[in-house]
Design an enzyme around this catalytic site. Structure first.
Site, PDB file in Angstrom:
ATOM      1  N   ASP A   1      20.404 -46.486  94.715  1.00 45.76           N
ATOM      2  CA  ASP A   1      20.468 -47.932  94.533  1.00 45.76           C
ATOM      3  C   ASP A   1      20.534 -48.592  95.905  1.00 45.76           C
ATOM      4  OD1 ASP A   1      20.723 -50.390  93.299  1.00 45.76           O
ATOM      5  OD2 ASP A   1      22.767 -50.067  92.602  1.00 45.76           O
TER       6      ASP A   1
ATOM      7  N   GLU B   1      16.714 -51.525  99.251  1.00 43.74           N
ATOM      8  CA  GLU B   1      15.623 -52.460  99.600  1.00 43.74           C
ATOM      9  C   GLU B   1      15.388 -52.593 101.106  1.00 43.74           C
ATOM     10  OE1 GLU B   1      16.725 -52.627  95.712  1.00 43.74           O
ATOM     11  OE2 GLU B   1      18.090 -53.148  97.347  1.00 43.74           O
TER      12      GLU B   1
ATOM     13  N   ASP C   1     -24.197 -65.177  14.166  1.00 43.00           N
ATOM     14  CA  ASP C   1     -24.618 -63.781  14.361  1.00 43.00           C
ATOM     15  C   ASP C   1     -26.016 -63.777  14.960  1.00 43.00           C
ATOM     16  OD1 ASP C   1     -24.621 -61.031  14.206  1.00 43.00           O
ATOM     17  OD2 ASP C   1     -24.812 -60.933  12.020  1.00 43.00           O
TER      18      ASP C   1
ATOM     19  N   GLU D   1     -28.090 -62.838  20.290  1.00 45.57           N
ATOM     20  CA  GLU D   1     -28.254 -62.217  21.607  1.00 45.57           C
ATOM     21  C   GLU D   1     -29.407 -62.816  22.432  1.00 45.57           C
ATOM     22  OE1 GLU D   1     -25.690 -60.227  19.155  1.00 45.57           O
ATOM     23  OE2 GLU D   1     -27.838 -60.460  18.714  1.00 45.57           O
TER      24      GLU D   1
ATOM     25  N   ASP E   1     -21.424 -54.214  14.677  1.00 43.12           N
ATOM     26  CA  ASP E   1     -21.808 -53.427  13.505  1.00 43.12           C
ATOM     27  C   ASP E   1     -21.464 -51.961  13.726  1.00 43.12           C
ATOM     28  OD1 ASP E   1     -22.713 -55.833  12.594  1.00 43.12           O
ATOM     29  OD2 ASP E   1     -24.821 -55.437  13.050  1.00 43.12           O
TER      30      ASP E   1
END
Length: 1823
Positions: free
Chosen positions: A491, A494, A1386, A1389, A1492
């Site tokens: 440490d 610097e 009926d 279609e 049907d």
């Protein structure tokens, strides 16, 4: 004393003196320069600055020091131009300053040399060097060095330990990269590939003086990262005139712009989205500053040394870092144990407190590796000593830690005290250092410089001196012998000094006070450090100051090697310089306990990753200040993912180690949780350090490095990565639990839930409560793991594992590096194991690439977890690859070791025992490549030639049904342009013309398409694809789309992404990450008459598509194709039937559900394949998809019906039982049937007449044999019955005096040929016979049609005039012939008995036989089979002409609404319409029967499937012909069908002509009684059924409900189709097979009561074998529900008058809820008019409360409360019951309690309490 005043004379004299002084100065200037305003240089020649007209952003500051003025600027020969912005330089360089090139030399292609001479110009700071030497070289293919130095004098150069050892390996001539500009001198650095300019110094002059060097360069982008050490609040630099000083300094990292501990003149620049990047490193250790300006540009100003630049070129940011580290030295691999968690503080006070800290953290079982002591362990803070009082047992402390597998690290500072030790003992370390001349000296080179640090007066070791290094190594070894420890923390290097320069101060000279001082902290060079004229072996401290920490690291490395030998150990330094990472780690310094510092740590770590120090972290919980629990908790969470993970705090503050916050605290538990994850992933982290050490890859990595093509990542610095694969998203602000985070463009899995995220390439909100952070693994990773423990000593003995996260392609990769974790240079010596992991096609290859180490713990890979496995594997095998014998052995993994989590899509493999260091292949059987093929030739008779003619791939497969001809991966379209808004995305997409057309020349491909995605609501979106150049047909069915889109992304349940090539749309459920639509698949085709698109499915659970007979409710995905085109076709396997419903519901593996509608009415088919995937093919129109997101199955239907229209509310009577037959000989047969039913007492509400009531089957004409029918119907109606008659659309044209045809022809209502084909009626043949013929039934059908059938015309119901005509005809029949209550339509279609027309179809034959014929029944006969010609023309209500080709399948839809409107207008009642042909939204007006069917056993269960599908389609009023239409019914089958049919919403027994009767009274009394019994149950529950119909009408909920809708979390229900529910509460389990006496049924996980006995069945979540005698159907009521009921009668007309009863089925906790709807049963719009009753009922605490929600009921429809049955009341005897009426009066009631069944019966009839008033019933048990 008063203030002195000047006299007037004095003032005058002073003014005159000032004026004379100004004039004198002006003359002096004029004399000196010969011209006002110009300054000469040393030569006396006149200098005139050439001031450029440049953008302000490109000005280079000529006055970086303080006090700029016009005069001062001009004295420097620069340009003055003040602005209204102070950041922009007012004084900037002219273009005629700098240097010129005198000569250029190129000794080889890779080297360039030049001589530079300074241009005559004023000086900035004096001592400019006139002649410079320029040297440039391409050192490698990706590294350029250029160096500018004094041509005549050696200047200071950084003596870098690593750089000097490198040799050059150039591959590219320097001329490809570097260009020299000669006058003035400048450099242009380009990228050699694209010639892009990266570093252009011509924007400003080179300044090179003795103590001031400056160079500016323009950069290609603002994406600048690096430069240090500072606190950068953000990783990406702000280029708006920011200046950063660089000079090592002991300072606090508090967010200012000042210089800190390290010295890093390196930055990385990302050029653009391509990822191309470069780095710039200035090898210079002098004090400097770097200015970033918005040009963008960089300016370096340094006050010594030379300009020694290195430029690194990379294809990615990561590669730039690798190039930089190759230069300065790649980082060390830290010891394995150093990756564990660490604790430290300054000033524990004594060793006892240190141990107490250790013990309390051990006690909470915190993963915890290392304990530190700071300087307080020392005697008076002196290095190489310890306090023998407070730390007397320190010599044994390391052993104390080692006993539990922990390590000890201590601190040393550089400064050495000059004072003696305690007791006046000599401080021998100082004495020995003095003897060796180890100290930094004053400027005289002899006298040790004295300063002051922690121990008081100190000297400072000169680590650049060999004497000092030797002394340091020796002292450290001596100290280690005294105090054992495991690593060293250095440490204050610097170097820090508490005195300014020295105890003597600093001399006044150019080193301590240079001409220019960069903008360093305090603006004084020697502040808090040494005098700049101090001497070191490397030179003046002025030059070497920022190398002090670096030199100390080099010396310490020698000491550590000397002491620890072959052990790797660890070094941690505060001050650093490029290259320190080769030996040491670093922490970010003395931060503070605040929310800023926790944030700023991330940019700090990312920067040190660039700088080559990956072993980096911040002091967790902050060094200074007390840390709050919340801050420390959040810091511990993120700190668990710092490479250097240490909690450290300062003297005098509260302890902040985790255990200090209390055992069991959220902080402790959260810390343990994430540290365990850290320890689990240490093998991965350790491998990252290996990669850093060997290749220079970063460890902590910015998102930008991996996702540089995404601009959004360029600024992300509150998240970070570990390597490529682990993304950490911490909480960094107080009080936050919802965090906005960025999800890069990849598949990401939540580490903890293992679920994939739905979002990508966008910000999203993460829920991160107090104990959570965001932790996500990127798809494509193989992460090595190890079972965690409290230290690595123990964890390294535990089993290894792997976490595999599959990417979008099902692939993954990874590595493992493993050695002993402690020895030095294991890579160099080869004593390590290295694995390369890959996953592709479901095979994990664990390939050992190096096996030089054998772990003593005999480690094994035990567990492998694979995320993103879409389906449960069929098997898992392990192959051991024996590298020695080359004999591989494969074994199957036992099922006990395989676990698959379908909800998470995660595969867990356990107890594999795969030896570390050996190669294996783990294979899980997944969908093969064959199953990922998409059929390029769906037509029959594919062969290789046809396949390749379509540009497709031909490859045979051994898997049945797999296409051999399939699309290439990029077949389709790609994105041209797109625009994204808050409400959607629009695209232009273009066909990939690399491939041929779709192979159908008659259907040309459309090259350019438009795509629009609309976010309609939070749960619905639409994507539409069309040809913008052509007005193509679009379905004219109106949908209810919200008027305003959902623009708030947070509210949407979905995220939409798109892929470019091939183009595809992805829809992702945000909550789970499930991809519910992904059409980025090959094969998308859009041609004139063939459109195809495929999508991946979210699972194999798909329901819907119709109308056709399905054998299971859940679709079989094994390459099945289903055609859709409305057709008169009895139900049969894979035969397209009457309606078209291109809608499906998909169940996701998470049990969420979604629905998809394709709004297209052309002939189409859909193909499922086990990928799982779905392919749509249609022969026209456009693609218009709507998707609803649920997320429950029931909500899917509700959302879908909100789109297409809610179902009609049928009349109450239509819920009664109904009888019909095709083949009544006369009206007497109907009368006899009616009488028989009444005699048998069988409930029965509706009688029909089929076409035999018509004369010759002519609509609206009564047959003479039925002349008595009108009277019969009237009589039946008087007795509460209702009548429905049939109408077909086809109208005979061979009649005279037939109003229906004549009026129709006059009104032009019939379908015709287009005018260009004559414009005549398109004639067909249906039921109507020619007049005056006698039909011979013995002839074959086709002959009968030819001989006897009349020509018929077909009304075009799209036209308003047709609707009017139709209503008029029906009204005439109602008023003149016969009354009726409902209409059955009926053959719509539309059906025809000739194919297309009488004769030949006209016009384009492709319309009848398109280039692609979908998979339809009799498709070889063309689309016109049994219907009209496709080129027939119809006219929409807006007048637009369309082809029947397009609208055929919506003929029945167009027929339905006019019929419904006519019924209501004519009868004035609601009635019911039943239609055969349907399309989405038909349910708004009609019900439907399933056609049907046959009198066969299989039709029973298939009818359940059909009803459940029509529930999805929004037509709840549905059912099958009970006992079958075709063929003779068999007794047992018909009886079982009567029981099942009693629970059809539409309950009708109907059979066909020529078959025996099958009505309930046609058999025997037993049959009749069984029918009466079950129909009585139906009629009992009709109030419940009617309420369900109301809810369907209002909310869209289902009536017949699949079990999965209520129990979707129970996967067993996903496959059930032989049971069903009425709503949520009635479970029907019918007998469906011959001879059945028991039926197996599933009892879902709820409380259920037997309807017949009222008893709790006490079974949940399992299959049950239920007794089913011939007269019995199993019914169960779900606990927690209240069902309304009435006593049954022969018709609903009577049952509706009975009191209302309730069945209250209590839940486990004694609660229940229900509702009741009632109106007059047949009024029109009673809901809209609010003429109805709705009540809500709840039971809690033995009290039933009924509240009125709506009451608009007419008096005639009022009901009183009858019998209430409460089930599940418990064993206690109920003795008291009371009822409270609306007035508050309480009435006692007599309870009937059955202790055996626990049923309570309450008869409230006598109280006459009305149901339309609130009431309360309470019951009590005897004590």
């Amino acid at each position: 004393m008063g203030k002195r005043r000047f006299s007037g004379l004095e003032v005058t004299l002073m003014v005159m003196f000032t004026l004379m002084l100004a004039i004198a100065i002006a003359f002096i200037v004029l004399f000196a320069t010969g011209e006002p305003g110009t300054i000469t240089d040393e030569t006396t020649e006149v200098f005139v600055p050439l001031c450029p007209n440049i953008p302000h952003a490109e000005r280079v500051d000529c006055f970086p020091d303080a006090g700029a003025s016009k005069q001062g600027c001009q004295q420097r020969g620069c340009c003055w131009s003040p602005l209204d912005e102070h950041n922009v330089p007012w004084c900037f360089f002219s273009t005629n300053q700098g240097y010129t090139v005198e000569s250029v030399e190129q000794p080889d292609p890779y080297v360039l040399k030049a001589s530079l001479k300074r241009m005559a110009a004023p000086s900035l700071f004096g001592a400019d060097i006139q002649e410079l030497s320029f040297h440039a070289e391409m050192q490698t293919g990706n590294r350029l060095r250029f160096k500018i130095s004094d041509a005549r004098k050696q200047r200071f150069e950084v003596p870098h330990e690593h750089v000097g050892s490198l040799s050059n390996h150039p591959t590219s001539p320097i001329g490809n990269t570097l260009e020299i500009r000669q006058n003035p001198f400048g450099l242009v650095v380009r990228r050699k590939g694209n010639k892009k300019i990266l570093f252009d110094t011509t924007m400003g002059p080179l300044v090179f003086a003795d103590q001031y060097l400056q160079l500016s360069a323009k950069l290609p982008s603002h994406n600048i990262y690096g430069l240090g050490e500072h606190v950068h609040r953000h990783f990406r630099h702000d280029t708006h005139w920011k200046t950063w000083p660089i000079f090592t300094r002991d300072a606090f990292p508090n967010g200012g712009t000042h210089n800190l501990y390290g010295h890093y003149p390196f930055f990385l620049c990302l050029e653009d989205e391509s990822g191309m990047s470069f780095g710039v490193f200035l090898m210079n250790s002098n004090a400097m500053e770097v200015t970033l300006q918005p040009a963008p540009a960089v300016t370096y100003r340094t006050i010594g040394g030379i300009l020694d630049f290195y430029i690194f070129f990379g294809a990615t940011p990561e590669q730039v870092v690798q190039e930089f580290l190759e230069l300065i030295g790649r980082p060390v691999i830290p010891p394995y144990w150093s990756l564990g968690f660490q604790l430290s503080r300054w000033d524990y006070g004594n060793l006892t407190e240190v141990k107490a800290t250790v013990e309390r953290n051990r006690a909470v079982e915190l993963p915890y590796e290392i304990q530190y002591t700071d300087i307080d362990y020392m005697e008076d803070k002196k290095d190489f000593t310890y306090d023998k009082v407070k730390f007397s047992e320190l010599p044994q402390f390391a052993d104390y830690l080692h006993e539990k597998g922990q390590k000890y690290i201590l601190i040393l500072d550089p400064a050495i005290a000059t004072s003696k030790r305690v007791g006046d003992a000599p401080y021998e370390s100082f004495d020995r250092g003095t003897e060796k001349n180890a100290w930094v000296t004053e400027s005289d080179g002899k006298t040790p410089l004295l300063g002051e640090v922690w121990p008081g007066e100190t000297v400072f070791p000169d680590y650049t001196s060999q004497n000092c290094i030797d002394w340091w190594v020796d002292e450290y070894e001596r100290f280690y012998q005294e105090i054992k420890h495991d690593a060293l923390w250095i440490d204050m290097n610097e170097v820090a000094n508490f005195k300014k320069g020295s105890t003597k101060g600093c001399a006044d000279n150019n080193l301590n006070y240079p001409p220019y001082t960069p903008k360093i902290l305090d603006k004084v060079m020697y502040s808090k450090t040494l005098c700049m004229d101090a001497k070191q072996a490397w030179g003046n401290h002025y030059d070497a100051h920022s190398l002090y920490g670096y030199s100390m690291v080099l010396a310490t490395e020698k000491a550590l090697q000397h002491v620890f030998g072959r052990n790797r150990t660890l070094m941690l330094t505060r001050s650093s310089f490029p290259g320190v990472g080769k030996y040491s780690g670093h922490w970010l310094g003395d931060n503070a306990a605040n929310w800023n510092d926790i944030k700023w740590a991330i940019p700090g770590m990312l920067e040190f990753g660039l700088f080559g120090i990956p072993y980096i972290g911040a002091d967790i919980c902050g060094f200074f200040d007390d840390c709050s629990e919340e801050l420390c908790r959040r810091w511990m969470q993120v700190g668990a993912f710092y490479p250097f993970s240490r909690n450290h705090n300062a003297q005098g503050y509260r302890p902040q180690d985790p255990a200090a916050y209390g055992a069991g605290s959220t902080l402790v538990e959260s810390s343990k949780h994430y540290l365990r994850i850290r320890y689990t992933l240490l093998p991965y982290l350790y491998t990252l350090f290996f990669k850093a050490s060997t290749t220079g890859e970063t460890v902590v990595r910015p998102l930008m490095h991996e996702f540089h093509s995404d601009k959004a990542t360029w600024d992300v610095d509150r998240q970070f990565l570990w390597g490529k694969y682990l993304m950490i998203t911490p909480v960094l602000d107080p009080g936050v639990s919802m965090l906005r985070a960025y999800i890069p463009d990849a598949l990401w899995y939540d580490y903890e839930t293992m679920k994939p995220l739905s979002d990508r390439r966008q910000h999203t909100q993460l829920h991160l409560p107090d104990d959570k952070i965001g932790l996500h693994i990127r798809g494509g990773a193989v992460l090595p793991t190890q079972m965690p423990d409290v230290t690595t000593t123990y964890s390294r003995r535990k089993p290894m594992g792997l976490i595999v996260t599959l990417d979008d392609n099902g692939e993954a990769a990874g590595e493992l590096f493993w050695d002993d974790g402690d020895s030095r240079e294991t890579v160099k010596s080869g004593t390590y194991i290295h694995y390369k992991f890959t996953v592709i096609y479901g095979v994990l290859t664990m390939q050992v690439t190096h096996a030089g180490y054998k772990d003593p713990n005999d480690l094994k890979f035990e567990d492998i977890t694979v995320l993103g496995v879409l389906h449960s594997p069929k098997s898992v095998s392990v192959t051991h690859v024996d590298s020695g014998s080359h004999v591989n052995t494969t074994s199957m993994v036992p099922s006990a070791s395989i676990q698959y989590d379908a909800a998470k899509e995660v595969l867990f493999l356990r107890n594999l025992s795969l030896n570390l260091g050996e190669t294996y292949m783990v294979r899980w059987e997944v969908v093969s490549e064959d199953l990922q093929r998409f059929d390029c030739h769906p037509e029959e008779h594919a062969d290789e030639a046809k396949c390749k003619a379509r540009g497709c791939i031909w490859k045979e497969s051994t898997i049945e049904r797999v296409p051999w001809c399939f699309y290439p991966k990029d077949y389709g379209y790609s994105v041209g342009t797109f625009e994204e808004t808050s409400s959607g995305i629009s695209f232009v997409i273009n066909r990939n013309k690399r491939y041929r057309s779709s192979g159908r020349p008659e259907s040309p491909d459309i090259d350019n398409l438009h795509v629009q995605i609309n976010y309609h609501s939070s749960n619905m979106l639409q994507f539409k694809i069309w040809d913008p150049a052509t007005d193509r047909y679009e379905v004219p069915v109106p949908l209810s789309v919200p008027p305003v889109p959902e623009t708030n992304e947070d509210k949407r349940l979905y995220k939409v992404l798109f892929k470019n090539n091939p183009f595809g749309i992805q829809v992702i459920r945000k909550s789970t990450g499930t991809k519910i639509w992904d059409s980025s698949l090959p094969g998308f085709t859009f041609s004139d008459m063939f459109i195809q698109v495929s999508t991946l499915l979210s699972s194999e659970y798909v329901y819907g598509f119709g109308e056709t007979e399905h054998q299971t409710y859940k679709h079989d995905l094994n390459f099945h194709t289903w055609g859709m085109f409305s057709k008169d076709q009895p139900p049969g396997y894979k035969m397209n039937c009457y309606g078209v419903h291109p809608f499906y519901m998909g169940l996701e593996t998470t049990a969420d559900a979604h629905g998809v509608l394709l709004l297209n009415s052309n002939a189409m088919d859909v193909t499922f394949q086990p990928t799982p995937a779905l392919t749509y093919r249609t022969v026209g129109g456009i693609l218009d998809f709507y998707m609803v997101l649920g997320p429950t199955p029931e909500m899917v239907v509700q959302e879908y019906t909100a789109l297409i229209g809610r179902p009609v509310l049928p009349a109450y009577w239509s819920l009664g039982f109904q009888l019909c037959r095709y083949g009544y000989a006369n009206d007497q047969e109907i009368a006899d049937l009616y009488e028989g039913m009444r005699t048998a007492g069988i409930p029965y509400d509706v009688q029909y007449a089929d076409i035999d009531y018509m004369d010759r089957q002519l609509d609206f004409v009564l047959d003479p044999e039925f002349s008595g029918l009108p009277t019969l119907v009237e009589n039946m109606r008087k007795e509460g019955m209702r009548f429905i008659f049939i109408l077909d659309p086809a109208i005979s044209g061979n009649e005279t005096g037939y109003p229906a045809f004549e009026r129709g022809k006059a009104a032009d209502v019939f379908i015709k040929w287009p005018k260009n084909l004559g414009g005549d009626i398109v004639w067909g043949k249906v039921w109507p016979d020619l007049p005056n013929v006698t039909v011979d039934d013995s002839l074959d059908w086709d002959t009968q049609v030819e001989l006897y059938r009349a020509y018929t015309a077909f009304p075009d119901f799209f036209r308003d005039v047709t609707a009017s005509w139709w209503e008029q005809e029906i009204m005439d029949f109602y008023q003149k012939t016969m009354k009726f209550d409902g209409i059955w339509i009926d053959m719509n279609e539309p059906a025809s008995f000739v194919h297309g027309t009488v004769g030949e179809c006209l016009g384009n034959g492709l319309l009848e036989n398109p280039p692609y014929m979908p998979s339809l029944e009799s498709k070889h006969l063309g689309l016109n089979h049994k219907t009209l010609c496709m080129n027939s023309e119809q006219i929409l209500s807006d007048g637009k002409a369309v082809k029947h080709y397009d609208v055929h399948s919506i003929y029945g839809w167009s027929h339905t609404k006019p019929t419904y409107d006519a019924l209501l207008n004519i009868t004035g009642k609601r009635g019911i319409v039943v239609t055969r042909s349907t399309y989405p939204s038909s349910g708004k007006w009609a019900g439907h029967w399933l056609g049907d069917n046959n009198a066969s056993w299989d039709q029973l269960y298939k009818s359940i499937i059909g009803m459940m599908e029509f529930s999805l389609f929004g037509i709840p009023y549905t059912g099958a012909d009970i006992c079958g239409f075709f063929n003779a019914a068999e007794y047992e089958m018909c009886l079982r069908w009567m029981q099942l049919g009693a629970f059809y919403p539409y309950s009708r027994n109907h059979n066909g002509k020529g078959n025996p009767r099958q009505d309930p009274v046609a058999w025997n009394s037993t049959f009749a009684e069984a029918s009466r019994k079950v129909l009585n149950i139906r009629y009992t529950l009709l109030p419940y059924l009617y309420t369900l119909m109301f809810e369907a009408h209002i909310t869209g909920s289902t009536v017949v409900r699949p079990l999965l809708h209520e129990f979707v979390k129970d996967r067993t229900t996903w496959d059930i189709h032989k049971q069903f529910l009425w709503g949520p509460a009635l479970l029907i389990t019918p007998a469906l097979e011959a001879g059945t006496t028991h039926v197996e049924g599933y009892i879902p996980d709820a409380r259920w009561y037997d309807f017949h006995t009222a008893k709790d069945v006490n079974v949940r979540g399992q299959m049950v074998l239920m007794p089913t005698p011939l007269d019995h159907i199993n019914l169960h009521i779900r606990g927690g529900y209240i069902l309304p009921w009435q006593r049954p009668e022969n018709t609903t007309s009577y049952s509706r008058k009975n009191p209302l009863g309730l069945i209250v089925a209590l839940s486990d906790n004694g609660t229940a809820q229900g509702s009741f709807f009632w109106d007059d049963g047949e009024g029109i719009d009673t809901i809209e008019k609010r003429q109805y009753l709705q009540t809500a009922m709840v039971v809690e605490s033995n009290t039933l409360s009924s509240t009125v929600v709506q009451n608009g009921l007419f008096a005639a429809d009022h009901l009183i409360l009858g019998v209430v049955k409460v089930w599940g009341t418990g064993s206690a005897n109920i003795t008291e019951v009371t009822i409270t009426d609306v007035a508050g009066a309480t009435h006692p009631l007599t309870p009937q309690y059955n202790a055996d069944t626990q049923e309570l019966i309450i008869d409230a009839t006598a109280t006459s309490i009305r149901v339309d008033h609130p009431f309360t019933i309470t019951w009590k048990a005897s004590v």
